[in-house]
Design an enzyme around this catalytic site. Structure first.
Site, short mmCIF file in Angstrom:
data_model
loop_
_atom_site.label_atom_id
_atom_site.label_comp_id
_atom_site.label_asym_id
_atom_site.label_seq_id
_atom_site.Cartn_x
_atom_site.Cartn_y
_atom_site.Cartn_z
N LYS A 189 0.01 -2.11 -1.95
CA LYS A 189 -1.33 -1.28 -2.35
C LYS A 189 -2.73 -1.72 -1.42
O LYS A 189 -3.56 -0.86 -1.24
CB LYS A 189 -1.70 -0.79 -3.68
CG LYS A 189 -1.97 -2.17 -4.51
CD LYS A 189 -3.57 -2.16 -4.54
CE LYS A 189 -3.80 -3.70 -5.11
NZ LYS A 189 -5.32 -4.09 -4.99
N SER A 252 -13.40 -1.64 -4.91
CA SER A 252 -12.36 -2.27 -4.31
C SER A 252 -12.71 -3.14 -3.01
O SER A 252 -13.26 -2.48 -2.10
CB SER A 252 -11.38 -1.16 -4.13
OG SER A 252 -10.32 -1.75 -3.01
N ASN A 254 -10.66 -4.45 -0.80
CA ASN A 254 -9.99 -3.92 0.23
C ASN A 254 -10.56 -2.72 1.00
O ASN A 254 -10.55 -2.47 2.08
CB ASN A 254 -8.40 -3.72 0.02
CG ASN A 254 -7.77 -5.09 -0.50
OD1 ASN A 254 -7.21 -5.87 0.21
ND2 ASN A 254 -7.59 -5.10 -1.62
N GLU A 279 -7.42 -9.58 -0.22
CA GLU A 279 -5.82 -9.97 -0.17
C GLU A 279 -5.16 -8.87 1.20
O GLU A 279 -4.19 -9.38 1.57
CB GLU A 279 -5.25 -9.87 -1.21
CG GLU A 279 -3.98 -10.21 -1.60
CD GLU A 279 -3.99 -11.73 -0.92
OE1 GLU A 279 -3.13 -12.02 0.15
OE2 GLU A 279 -4.58 -12.64 -1.38
#
EC number: 1.1.1.94
Length: 333
Positions: A189, A252, A254, A279
């Site tokens: 994800k 978030s 990301n 990540e």
């Protein structure tokens, strides 16, 4: 009530310490930084990671590994995924044979393409190992906003134990015995969230985001199925739930990192603006390798991997995605 040691005093480790304390456990939080640990002990804040939020005053904070390992035999790992092997190698002799280890890490080890529980077992040998995962943004969870999670272990008994360890009035924990599926979904994800952030940074709207999220979820489900795990884990909190939170929230890391790349076309600009671990950047090449190993086509993941490795510009990667031949839509085909 249980005694629990949390390793890692960043945003996520501190948040996990709060959840565990609110669940009625005695909690010791270990961290490397003397200044951060001193602040948690005296002011009950962690300004660097959580702003002015006040942590429970009964959380014990320490930089002493001796104290951390002696405090309990329930160890919660909240340290960066790509650092886990070296860290555990250093600490290997400290883990009692009958301890329980709970991984909160989401990622794939770059060098080996191992999931986090595989790395833990590879370094430490057989232990009681579980994970806690799901759509849990630290900046929201630390405010005690309602959230859901999955406690996964190969044993239902252990999964139930971890559920009870973390369950609070605001943190609703379900169980699963599909550790592989939950870990794969949690790792992948992050890569899909980068793709969504890229599209936002490039100025595209909800249609583009919906396409990337949905087709990204399809890639998650097919990878889970190809590895023998339950593809429906991709539809639960560990998969779809985490994907929605990571793709939909400006909190978030990301998604935010992807937005900077999409807006500037520059990995160096994105790295300069993000000081926290992202990540999806670290894991994208490893996830792509896992897909190639089992012969699964993952065009969204591949596009992200090529962008972060600077093989393609965001514009070229999106053009390649749009030129792929379409076929019948199916959840795991």
């Amino acid at each position: 009530m249980s005694k629990v040691t949390v390793f890692g005093a960043g945003a996520w480790g501190s948040t996990m310490a709060q959840v565990l304390s609110d669940a009625g456990n005695e909690v010791l939080l270990w961290g490397r930084s003397e200044s951060v640990i001193s602040e948690i002990s005296t002011a009950h804040t962690n300004v660097k990671y959580l702003g002015s939020h006040i942590l429970p005053d009964d959380i014990i904070a320490t930089t002493s590994l001796d104290d951390a390992f002696a405090f309990s035999q329930m160890y919660v790992l909240a340290i960066p995924a790509q650092e886990i092997r070296a860290t555990l190698e250093d600490w290997k002799a400290r883990f009692p044979s009958d301890c329980t280890i709970v991984s909160t890490l989401k990622g794939i080890e770059i060098a080996t393409q191992m999931r986090m529980t595989e790395v833990i077992e590879d370094v430490l040998g057989a232990h009681k190992i579980a994970i806690i995962t799901g759509p849990n943004l630290a900046d929201e969870l630390v405010l005690r906003q309602p959230a859901g999670a999955v406690a996964a272990a190969t044993s239902q008994v252990l999964a139930d134990q971890i559920r009870e360890l973390f369950r609070t009035p605001y943190y609703r924990v379900y169980t699963s015995t599909d550790v592989m599926g939950c870990e794969l979904a949690g790792a992948i994800k992050s890569v899909i969230a980068l793709a969504v952030g890229l599209s936002i940074g490039m100025g595209f709207g909800e249609n583009t985001q919906a396409m990337l999220i949905t087709r990204g979820l399809n890639e998650v489900a097919r990878l889970c199925a190809a590895h023998g795990s339950d593809p429906l884990s991709a539809a639960g909190l560990a998969g779809m739930g985490d994907l929605v939170a990571s793709c939909g929230s400006p909190l978030s890391r990301n998604r935010t990192f992807g937005e900077v790349i999409g807006r500037t076309g520059s990995m160096s600009a994105a790295r300069a603006q993000m000081v926290k671990t992202v990540e999806g950047v670290a894991s994208s090449s490893a996830v792509l390798e896992i897909a190639h190993r089992v012969g699964i086509e993952v065009p969204v993941i591949e596009a992200v991997a090529d962008i972060v490795s600077e093989k393609l510009t965001p514009e070229a990667a999106l053009q390649r995605l749009m030129e792929i031949t379409t076929k019948a839509e199916n959840f795991i085909r």
